[in-house]
Write a protein that holds these residues in place. Structure first.
Motif, short mmCIF file in Angstrom:
data_model
loop_
_atom_site.label_atom_id
_atom_site.label_comp_id
_atom_site.label_asym_id
_atom_site.label_seq_id
_atom_site.Cartn_x
_atom_site.Cartn_y
_atom_site.Cartn_z
N ARG A 576 0.81 -1.22 0.00
CA ARG A 576 0.00 0.00 0.00
C ARG A 576 0.84 1.27 0.00
NH1 ARG A 576 -5.31 -0.65 3.91
NH2 ARG A 576 -6.02 -2.69 3.15
N TRP A 577 1.87 1.28 0.83
CA TRP A 577 2.60 2.54 1.02
C TRP A 577 4.08 2.46 0.63
CZ3 TRP A 577 -0.57 0.88 5.27
CH2 TRP A 577 -1.81 1.54 5.34
N GLY A 578 4.56 1.27 0.30
CA GLY A 578 5.97 1.16 -0.05
C GLY A 578 6.85 1.29 1.18
N VAL A 579 8.13 1.51 0.95
CA VAL A 579 9.09 1.65 2.05
C VAL A 579 9.16 3.12 2.45
CG1 VAL A 579 11.47 1.31 2.79
CG2 VAL A 579 10.40 -0.34 1.24
N ILE A 580 8.89 3.39 3.72
CA ILE A 580 8.88 4.77 4.21
C ILE A 580 10.10 4.96 5.11
CG2 ILE A 580 7.59 6.50 5.50
CD1 ILE A 580 5.06 4.97 4.86
N ASP A 581 10.87 5.99 4.84
CA ASP A 581 12.04 6.29 5.65
C ASP A 581 11.60 6.85 7.00
OD1 ASP A 581 14.34 8.27 6.54
OD2 ASP A 581 15.21 6.75 5.23
N LEU A 582 12.26 6.41 8.06
CA LEU A 582 11.88 6.86 9.40
C LEU A 582 12.04 8.37 9.54
CD1 LEU A 582 11.04 6.29 12.29
CD2 LEU A 582 13.42 5.77 12.84
N LEU A 583 13.01 8.93 8.87
CA LEU A 583 13.20 10.38 8.94
C LEU A 583 11.99 11.11 8.35
CD1 LEU A 583 15.12 12.55 9.89
CD2 LEU A 583 16.26 12.46 7.68
N ASP A 584 11.43 10.55 7.28
CA ASP A 584 10.21 11.14 6.71
C ASP A 584 9.04 11.03 7.69
OD1 ASP A 584 11.49 11.84 4.36
OD2 ASP A 584 11.06 9.90 3.41
N VAL A 585 8.98 9.89 8.38
CA VAL A 585 7.92 9.72 9.38
C VAL A 585 8.05 10.76 10.48
CG1 VAL A 585 6.96 8.15 11.10
CG2 VAL A 585 7.70 7.26 8.89
N LEU A 586 9.29 10.97 10.96
CA LEU A 586 9.51 11.97 11.99
C LEU A 586 9.10 13.36 11.51
CD1 LEU A 586 12.98 10.93 13.50
CD2 LEU A 586 10.80 10.96 14.68
N ARG A 616 17.92 20.06 12.80
CA ARG A 616 19.01 19.44 13.54
C ARG A 616 18.49 18.54 14.66
NH1 ARG A 616 22.91 24.84 13.73
NH2 ARG A 616 23.57 24.70 11.54
N LEU A 617 17.41 18.95 15.27
CA LEU A 617 16.82 18.11 16.32
C LEU A 617 16.28 16.81 15.73
CD1 LEU A 617 16.05 17.81 19.26
CD2 LEU A 617 13.98 19.12 18.82
N LEU A 618 15.64 16.88 14.57
CA LEU A 618 15.13 15.67 13.93
C LEU A 618 16.28 14.75 13.52
CD1 LEU A 618 12.26 17.10 11.70
CD2 LEU A 618 12.02 15.70 13.74
N LEU A 619 17.37 15.33 13.05
CA LEU A 619 18.54 14.52 12.69
C LEU A 619 19.10 13.80 13.92
CD1 LEU A 619 20.39 16.89 10.19
CD2 LEU A 619 19.25 14.73 9.64
N GLY A 629 23.66 6.54 14.92
CA GLY A 629 24.68 7.36 15.55
C GLY A 629 24.74 8.75 14.95
N ILE A 630 25.08 9.70 15.80
CA ILE A 630 25.11 11.10 15.37
C ILE A 630 26.22 11.33 14.34
CG2 ILE A 630 25.63 13.44 16.18
CD1 ILE A 630 23.99 12.86 18.64
N LYS A 631 27.33 10.62 14.48
CA LYS A 631 28.45 10.84 13.56
C LYS A 631 28.05 10.50 12.12
CE LYS A 631 33.36 9.82 12.89
NZ LYS A 631 33.22 9.74 11.43
N GLU A 643 25.06 22.35 6.78
CA GLU A 643 26.10 22.77 7.73
C GLU A 643 25.89 22.13 9.10
OE1 GLU A 643 26.08 26.97 7.83
OE2 GLU A 643 26.76 27.22 5.76
N ASP A 644 25.38 20.91 9.10
CA ASP A 644 25.08 20.21 10.35
C ASP A 644 26.22 19.25 10.67
OD1 ASP A 644 22.66 21.55 10.29
OD2 ASP A 644 21.69 19.95 9.15
#
Length: 659
Positions: A576-586, A616-619, A629-631, A643-644
């Motif tokens: 139905r929706w395919g693969v959704i990236d978690l970042l897009d969900v956020l 930056r908070l979402l990242l 991981g943040i790195k 520039e993050d």
């Protein structure tokens, strides 16, 4: 009301009795069915339903009782107008209820504000308690909108009384010291991009922050924080009559506020928020100091052992012929497995040689322990010792177990000599050694010539003994929460109702019976393991050795097949929706709810653009939530032309997430 009903439940709850059937005598069709449903629903719930509140199963069952067709007639029943109002009055009269008055509502508001709001935060539980009270007093509960209004009025009344009472208990002097917390120096705010602490930070910012890495400087900084909070002078009974979770909620509100938010609040509210923050943080700082103490003692002990192990490994030289001796021993044991040791082993390797090997091993162990003690002493005396007096004065220890009284006496001795530069304790002092100094440390602690106790090794022994006692909860810390007196965790009626509590836990009161049962279950488990190992049915569990010690090795579990339903669900979602990236969900969730606005910085102000801060908070949340991981997230962001950098994202995490 729940939607699913079994037949026996319908019979029990929705069957009309003779008196109720009498009320239906002058009603027919949709009116007959609707009135019957109102009557039984009110009996079950203590309130009148809306159309969608009535379960379909109840409609069908009731229609069979009153002799009408369920689907058509229930839809025809009018849920507004004079007919339903008349039906409601009949239902109230039948059940002995009356409509609420303004006086009733005021009474419930005062009851909620005085009895429940000091103990309960959940609006749902407050609502349920209010409806239960209306029902107990035979009063028809208000509509959901009116109930929410009553709850809001009660909470507002409680908060007004709570803040006023707290401000009165604080007094003007303590209130002024609380106001000093938000008085930040006039300095230019560093932008969020700069990965260093800004100068001129207020104590409020420092108070909100968690401890740094496990090191002495962190310990000293946390001690300073704790002393400054204590200096504010919050009385012991400041929040008496209010539950801990209420104070915690005010602390959580204060953690999200900036100094300007505090300044804009009314004085009682501002003082209450700051007092709740300091009150809870004082407990957290105390717990944090204990945790740091435990971790530091463990750290210096492990580090000393590792250093000595590496040094000995580098210096190790094999004794001449030891490998050959080992081979001959093994061969003799294999060739003559049934012979006694004297007849099988001694002809190959003499008793004197074996005794020499044992003596050498013991000597090596003694040398190892001695070198570990030397390393510990050097590390402690050169670096960590300067924090001990401040730590002992910052924490108040307690103990009710007489077996650990020597440790408490040793702590008192250390406190008396905190400012002394003497190498040994005075001869007139009674220095507790039993249960404080291990046997293998006594030669290092007590001078063999003079019999005097040297302070540095003795302090190390006291710290290790204290570390063990705290971990066992035999010694507690006043003002802590995690490490508080274990007796405080018992129910208030524990002494008077021990039997009830033991029965609830299914445990015997006799400690000997408890230990015997525990031993029996352990032995039974070991017997099962032994039997399984003999028949090779352990599933890969085996006995090995690790660092020279016996070790039970358990293999990782095999991956279990996914349930068929879960596989089908995943396939349908993907179709139905395919693969959704978690970042897009956020991003989508934040677009709908705006949850990132709830993250507030511990800095005095933020000058970064809100859109940049949101990104930056979402990242950061994505990196932490996915364990990427943040790195790696920062590397991807930089590669995408943003520039993050890693330093920027880590600063965002420290200032806004703090988890």
């Amino acid at each position: 009301m729940r939607r699913e009903w079994e037949l026996d439940e319908l019979i029990e709850c929705w069957t009309l009795d003779e008196d109720e059937l009498g009320l239906l005598s002058n009603k027919s069709g949709a009116t007959r069915l609707g009135f019957a449903l109102l009557l039984k629903f009110f009996e079950l719930e203590g309130r009148f339903p809306r159309r969608e509140d009535v379960p379909k199963a109840a409609v069908e069952y009731m229609a069979g009782q009153v002799g009408v067709e369920a689907a058509l007639l229930f839809a025809d029943y009018q849920w507004s107008g004079r007919t339903i109002e008349y039906h409601r009055s009949q239902v109230r009269k039948h059940h002995g209820f009356r409509q609420p008055t303004v006086a009733d509502e005021d009474k419930q508001i005062f009851w909620l504000a005085g009895e429940l709001c000091p103990e309960e935060l959940s609006r749902d539980r407050l609502r349920a308690a209010l409806l239960t009270r209306f029902r107990a007093e035979k009063i028809e509960p208000p509509t959901p909108v009116q109930v929410d209004r009553l709850l809001g009025a009660a909470v507002a009344m409680f908060e007004r009384d709570f803040t006023t009472r707290t401000a009165q208990r604080l007094g003007s002097a303590a209130g002024a010291r609380l106001d000093d917390l938000i008085a930040a120096p006039e300095v230019e705010a560093d932008p969020v991009e700069v990965p260093v602490a800004a100068p001129g930070r207020s104590f409020l910012q420092e108070l909100k922050e968690d401890p740094g890495p496990i090191q002495l400087d962190t310990l000293l900084a946390e001690i300073v924080k704790l002393e400054r909070v204590r200096a504010i002078g919050l009385g012991e009974g400041l929040f008496e009559g209010v539950s801990e979770k209420i104070v915690e909620s005010w602390r959580a509100r204060a953690m999200r506020m900036y100094p300007s938010d505090f300044a804009a609040a009314a004085e009682p509210v501002r003082w209450t928020l700051l007092a709740a923050l300091c009150w809870v943080r004082k407990t957290e700082l105390t717990d944090g100091l204990v945790e740091l103490l435990i971790q530091l003692v463990h750290k210096i002990s492990v580090r000393a052992e590792r250093k000595v192990e590496s040094e000995i490994s580098a210096e190790f030289r094999r004794v001449h012929g030891k490998n050959g001796i080992l081979v001959r021993l093994a061969q003799a044991a294999l060739d003559l497995p049934e012979e006694v040791v004297r007849e099988a082993i001694y002809p190959v390797v003499g008793a004197r040689t074996l005794a020499d090997i044992v003596a050498e091993a013991k000597a090596n162990e003694k040398v190892f322990n001695s070198r570990v003690r030397t390393k510990l002493r050097g590390s402690y005396s050169r670096h960590y010792r300067r924090g001990l007096p401040k730590l002992l004065r910052a924490l108040e220890f307690g103990c009710s177990n007489t077996a650990f009284r020597p440790v408490m006496d040793a702590l008192a001795l250390l406190d008396r000599y905190a400012d002394s530069e003497a190498v040994h304790y005075d001869r007139s002092e009674t220095v507790p050694l039993e249960h404080v100094v291990p046997d293998d440390w006594k030669d290092a602690v007590v001078d063999p010539d003079t019999g005097r106790v040297e302070r540095i090794p003795y302090e190390l022994c006291v710290l290790v003994a204290l570390h063990k006692a705290i971990r066992r909860r035999e010694i507690w810390i006043t003002g802590a929460k995690t490490w508080r007196n274990p007796d405080d965790d018992l129910p208030a009626d524990y002494e008077n109702n021990r039997d009830v509590h033991y029965e609830a836990l299914s445990k015997p009161r006799d400690p000997a019976a408890f230990i015997a049962d525990l031993q029996r279950r352990h032995l039974a488990a070991l017997d099962r393991l032994n039997t399984a190992m003999g028949s090779d049915t352990t599933g890969g569990v085996k006995l090995t050795r690790r660092k020279g010690e016996p070790w039970i090795s358990v293999p990782p579990l095999n991956r279990r097949p996914e349930p068929t339903g879960l596989v089908a669900l995943k396939e349908e979602i993907s179709r139905r929706w395919g693969v959704i990236d978690l970042l897009d969900v956020l991003k989508d969730v934040d677009h709908v709810t705006g949850f990132t606005k709830e993250f507030t910085s511990v800095a005095s102000r933020t000058i970064t653009h809100p859109d940049v801060l949101q990104r930056r908070l979402l990242l950061c949340l994505y990196g932490l939530g996915t364990n990427v991981g943040i790195k790696r997230v920062a590397d991807g962001a930089v590669a995408a032309g943003l520039e993050d950098s890693e330093a920027v994202l880590r600063r965002i995490r420290r200032l806004l997430i703090r988890g």
